[in-house]
Design an enzyme around this catalytic site. Structure first.
Site, PDB file in Angstrom:
ATOM      1  N   LYS A 287      43.060  71.271 -73.897  1.00 49.15           N
ATOM      2  CA  LYS A 287      42.486  72.607 -73.877  1.00 49.15           C
ATOM      3  C   LYS A 287      41.685  72.828 -75.159  1.00 49.15           C
ATOM      4  O   LYS A 287      42.167  72.568 -76.257  1.00 49.15           O
ATOM      5  CB  LYS A 287      43.592  73.658 -73.751  1.00 49.15           C
ATOM      6  CG  LYS A 287      43.123  75.008 -73.254  1.00 49.15           C
ATOM      7  CD  LYS A 287      44.302  75.895 -72.903  1.00 49.15           C
ATOM      8  CE  LYS A 287      43.822  77.217 -72.301  1.00 49.15           C
ATOM      9  NZ  LYS A 287      44.958  78.078 -71.891  1.00 49.15           N
ATOM     10  N   GLU A 371      55.715  86.068 -61.345  1.00 45.94           N
ATOM     11  CA  GLU A 371      56.024  87.485 -61.498  1.00 45.94           C
ATOM     12  C   GLU A 371      57.172  87.933 -60.591  1.00 45.94           C
ATOM     13  O   GLU A 371      58.006  88.748 -61.006  1.00 45.94           O
ATOM     14  CB  GLU A 371      54.776  88.327 -61.205  1.00 45.94           C
ATOM     15  CG  GLU A 371      53.669  88.168 -62.223  1.00 45.94           C
ATOM     16  CD  GLU A 371      52.778  86.953 -61.991  1.00 45.94           C
ATOM     17  OE1 GLU A 371      51.891  86.701 -62.824  1.00 45.94           O
ATOM     18  OE2 GLU A 371      52.976  86.271 -60.952  1.00 45.94           O
ATOM     19  N   ARG A 399      51.993  91.411 -57.511  1.00 44.12           N
ATOM     20  CA  ARG A 399      52.610  90.305 -56.792  1.00 44.12           C
ATOM     21  C   ARG A 399      54.106  90.522 -56.619  1.00 44.12           C
ATOM     22  O   ARG A 399      54.731  89.879 -55.770  1.00 44.12           O
ATOM     23  CB  ARG A 399      52.380  88.999 -57.564  1.00 44.12           C
ATOM     24  CG  ARG A 399      50.922  88.733 -57.875  1.00 44.12           C
ATOM     25  CD  ARG A 399      50.740  87.463 -58.660  1.00 44.12           C
ATOM     26  NE  ARG A 399      49.748  86.646 -57.993  1.00 44.12           N
ATOM     27  CZ  ARG A 399      49.610  85.339 -58.174  1.00 44.12           C
ATOM     28  NH1 ARG A 399      50.393  84.692 -58.993  1.00 44.12           N
ATOM     29  NH2 ARG A 399      48.695  84.671 -57.521  1.00 44.12           N
TER      30      ARG A 399
END
Length: 618
Positions: A287, A371, A399
C-alpha cells in the site's frame, strides 16, 4: 513517454513491451501523487494496485470482460487506463469525476461500489447472467484482504465455489510481504498447475478413468483424496497453507504472486483465463508503493485531503473534530467505568478510538469490515455485564440495521452507538453520505437518538448515554467542531430554545442549528421574526417547546422521507409543518457547502424556503 492524456487506453496496452509498461507504471504513480495532492482522495490504495491494474487491462478486454472493484476506492488507475486521465483535475470535486466506479461515467465501470465485501457477490451474478445468456467473457473481481474480513465475501466465495462457474477472484493482499522462498515455490507450483499441457492432461486422465467400468469413479476419487492429503502435507507448514481454504471452497488457488511485477502478473492472469471453474489469485502488494510518505503512513494516505507532495503534510489546518471529541469522551468514560469497551469495524483511527486502544488495548475490539458482527458482538458484551461503545460511519451502519433492531433494541441492551459521518460527507458521494440514519434509528423501539450541535454537547451526550443504561445512538457529522475541553454544555436530555420568534419556529437538528440561526438573522432583515429550537434529542420526541397550532419549519441533515420533520408533523397534527432536508434521492458528490447551497439547506436557502412558504400561504 507520452502524457497519459495522449494515450489511446486501454488499447495501447496490448502492444506495449514489458519495459514500456514498467515506465507507464512510474508515470501513473507520478500522475496520482501530483493530482491527488491537489484534490484529495484515496492515494495509498491506488499506488498499490498500479501494476495489477495495468496487467488486468493488458490481459483482459474491458468492457467486454467485466472487471469489478471491491469498495472501488482503488479504481483511479483503472480510470486512467480507460481514458479518463484528463478528468483528474476535478476528481471528487462538485460536478467532477467520482472517486468510485460509476456506470454513468464509463462502460468500463461495470458495477458501482463504495462499501466493502460486495464484489464477489456481484461477480457471481454477472457470471450467472453470462452463462444463462450463453455468452463468453471473463468476470474478474478484485477484493482486498481488508474487505475479505466481511462475512458477505465468504458467503459469495462459498456460492461461487459450489457453482463451478468461471469467475476469477483477485485477492489484493497488502497486509504482508513476500518471502523469497515462498515466492519461488509459488512460481514453480503455479507454472506446473496452470500450464496448458498440465490442465489438458488432468482433464484427459480424469475423463479416461471415469470411463473405466466399475472401478473408474473409485480411482478418480482415490486420486483426488491422495492429492488432497499430499497438498495438506506440502503446505501445512508454509504460507501457502492459506490457499487450502480456497481450494476446499472449490477454487483453483494461484499464488502468492508479486503484485508489482507486471510480467509475473500478466503470465498468471493469462493462465487463470484458461482455467475452467473458479480461480483465486493471491496477489501481494504494498500500500502506497512508490511514494515514500504513503509507504510509511498508509493509513494517513488511505483517504487524504489536499497535501504538499514533498512533505506529505495536509494543507488544511485542522482544529478539533467531532470524531476526536467522541474518542475523548469514550476514553474518559473508560477511565471512570471498568465495564466500558470500544468496538470498531476497521476504522479505529478514523473514528477517534486510537487513544482508547493505546490505553486500553484489551478493552478495544476491531472486528474488521464486519458491521453486522460488530453490533451483535456488542450485544453479547452488553448481555454479560459490559458497556460497549460502537463507532461506525453512518453509511456503513446501514448494513447492521437488523442487528440494531433484533440484537440490541429488542433486548433493550445498553449499547452506545457513535454514528460518525452523519449527514452529507462531501467528496465521497452517494455511497458515503450518512443521510438515512435518522430515518432508520428513530423507528427502532427502545433506542434513544441524540444529535449534538457542537463538540461540548457531543462530549456531554456520551456521559448522558452511559447514564441511561439503555440503547443509545449519538449521530454527529464529519469534520470540525467547536470544543473547549474545560467547558461543559447545558445538555439535559431535552431540546433547547435558542431564540424566541413571533412568526415562525425553525427546529434544527445537529449541525443544521448553526444554519438555522443564520437563517433567522436573514429573515429578521426581511421583517420575519423566526424562533430557533436546537432539537438535540430526536427520540424520544419532546414537543413541549412547540406551539401545537404554530408555523414550524424543520431542518435536518438527513433525508426528509421518514425523517425528524415528518415525525414532528405527525405529533402536531394542528400545526403547519414544512420539512427541509435532503430529497428522496441519492445525493451526488461535491463539497458540503456546494451541496447545502444547491439543495437549499444553507442559511440563505432555509430563509428563502420560509419566505416562499409564507408568501404562498398569504
Amino acid at each position: 513517454m507520452k502524457k497519459l492524456e495522449n494515450y489511446d487506453l486501454p488499447a495501447d496496452l496490448k502492444n506495449m513491451t514489458d519495459e514500456e509498461l514498467d515506465l507507464l507504471a512510474i508515470e501513473i504513480r507520478d500522475f496520482l501523487v501530483d493530482h491527488v495532492s491537489k484534490t484529495g482522495g484515496h492515494l495509498a490504495s491506488n499506488l498499490g494496485v498500479v501494476e495489477l491494474t495495468i496487467a488486468l487491462h493488458k490481459v483482459f478486454d474491458s468492457p467486454r470482460d467485466k472487471i469489478i472493484w471491491d469498495v472501488g476506492h482503488q479504481s483511479y488507475v483503472h480510470k486512467i487506463l480507460t481514458g479518463r486521465a484528463a478528468e483528474f483535475d476535478h476528481l471528487r470535486q462538485t460536478g467532477g469525476m467520482s472517486g468510485f466506479p460509476k456506470r454513468h461515467e464509463s462502460p468500463h465501470d461495470q458495477y458501482e461500489t463504495g462499501h466493502a465485501s460486495t464484489s464477489l457477490s456481484a461477480a457471481a451474478g454477472f457470471a450467472a447472467a453470462r452463462d444463462l445468456k450463453g455468452e463468453d467473457y471473463s468476470v474478474i473481481a478484485v477484493i482486498g484482504d481488508g474487505a475479505l474480513t466481511g462475512g458477505m465475501a465468504y458467503e459469495a466465495l462459498n456460492n461461487i465455489g459450489s457453482s463451478k462457474r468461471n469467475v476469477i477472484v483477485i485477492l489484493n493482499d497488502n497486509g504482508m510481504s513476500i518471502s523469497k522462498n515462498t515466492g519461488g515455490m509459488a512460481v514453480h507450483l503455479r507454472s506446473l498447475r496452470t500450464s496448458r499441457k498440465y490442465l489438458d492432461a488432468k482433464t484427459s486422465v480424469k475423463n479416461a478413468l471415469g470411463k473405466v467400468p466399475e472401478v473408474g469413479d473409485g480411482m478418480v476419487s482415490t486420486i483426488s483424496n491422495f492429492k488432497r492429503g499430499l497438498k495438506y502435507g506440502i503446505f501445512s507448514d508454509s504460507k501457502l497453507y492459506g490457499g487450502i481454504i480456497f481450494e476446499e471452497l472449490g477454487f483453483t488457488y494461484l499464488g502468492p504472486v508479486d503484485g508489482h511485477s507486471i510480467e509475473e502478473l500478466v503470465k498468471t492472469l493469462t493462465s487463470a483465463r484458461n482455467i475452467h471453474g473458479p480461480v483465486l489469485i493471491h496477489v501481494m502488494t504494498k500500500k502506497g508503493k512508490g511514494y515514500r510518505n504513503a509507504e510509511e503512513s498508509p493509513d494517513k494516505f488511505h483517504g487524504i485531503g489536499a497535501f504538499d507532495p514533498e512533505t506529505g503534510q495536509e494543507l488544511a489546518k485542522k482544529g478539533h473534530t467531532y470524531s476526536e471529541v467522541f474518542g475523548k469522551a469514550a476514553l474518559d468514560l473508560a477511565d471512570e467505568h471498568e465495564d466500558v469497551t470500544a468496538i470498531t469495524a476497521a476504522m479505529g483511527a478514523a473514528t477517534g478510538l486510537k487513544p482508547f486502544h493505546e490505553k486500553y488495548p484489551k478493552r478495544t475490539f476491531d472486528v474488521g469490515i464486519a458491521e453486522e458482527h460488530a453490533v451483535t458482538f456488542a450485544a453479547g458484551l452488553a448481555s454479560n455485564g459490559m458497556r460497549p461503545i460502537v463507532a461506525i460511519y453512518s453509511s456503513f451502519l446501514q448494513r447492521a440495521y437488523d442487528q440494531i433492531l433484533e440484537d440490541v433494541c429488542l433486548q433493550d441492551l445498553p449499547v452506545i452507538f457513535g454514528i460518525d459521518r452523519s449527514g452529507v460527507v462531501g467528496a465521497d458521494g452517494e455511497t458515503h453520505h450518512g443521510i438515512f440514519d435518522i430515518s432508520f434509528t428513530t423507528d427502532a423501539p427502545n433506542l434513544t437518538v441524540l444529535s449534538p450541535s457542537d463538540g461540548n454537547m457531543l462530549y456531554d451526550m456520551m456521559k448522558y448515554s452511559y447514564s441511561l443504561n439503555a440503547p443509545v445512538a449519538v449521530r454527529y457529522p464529519r469534520g470540525g467542531c467547536s470544543w473547549d475541553p474545560d467547558a461543559k454544555s447545558d445538555f439535559d436530555g431535552k431540546p433547547k430554545r435558542l431564540k424566541e420568534g413571533r412568526d415562525v419556529d425553525i427546529w434544527a437538528v445537529g449541525n443544521m442549528t448553526a444554519h438555522a440561526l443564520k437563517a433567522a438573522d436573514i429573515l429578521a432583515e426581511r421583517g420575519i421574526d423566526a424562533g430557533v429550537v436546537d432539537v438535540r434529542v430526536l427520540k424520544p420526541l419532546d414537543t413541549s417547546l412547540a406551539d401545537p397550532e404554530g408555523r414550524i419549519f424543520t431542518v435536518e441533515d438527513g433525508i426528509v422521507t421518514g425523517g425528524f420533520g415528518e415525525k414532528l408533523a405527525a405529533r402536531l397534527p394542528k400545526a403547519v409543518v414544512t420539512e427541509l432536508g435532503w430529497p428522496d434521492k441519492f445525493i451526488e458528490h461535491g463539497s458540503t457547502d456546494d451541496l447545502y447551497r444547491k439543495y437549499g439547506l444553507d442559511a440563505e436557502g432555509i430563509a428563502e424556503s420560509v419566505v416562499n412558504a409564507l408568501q404562498s400561504e398569504k
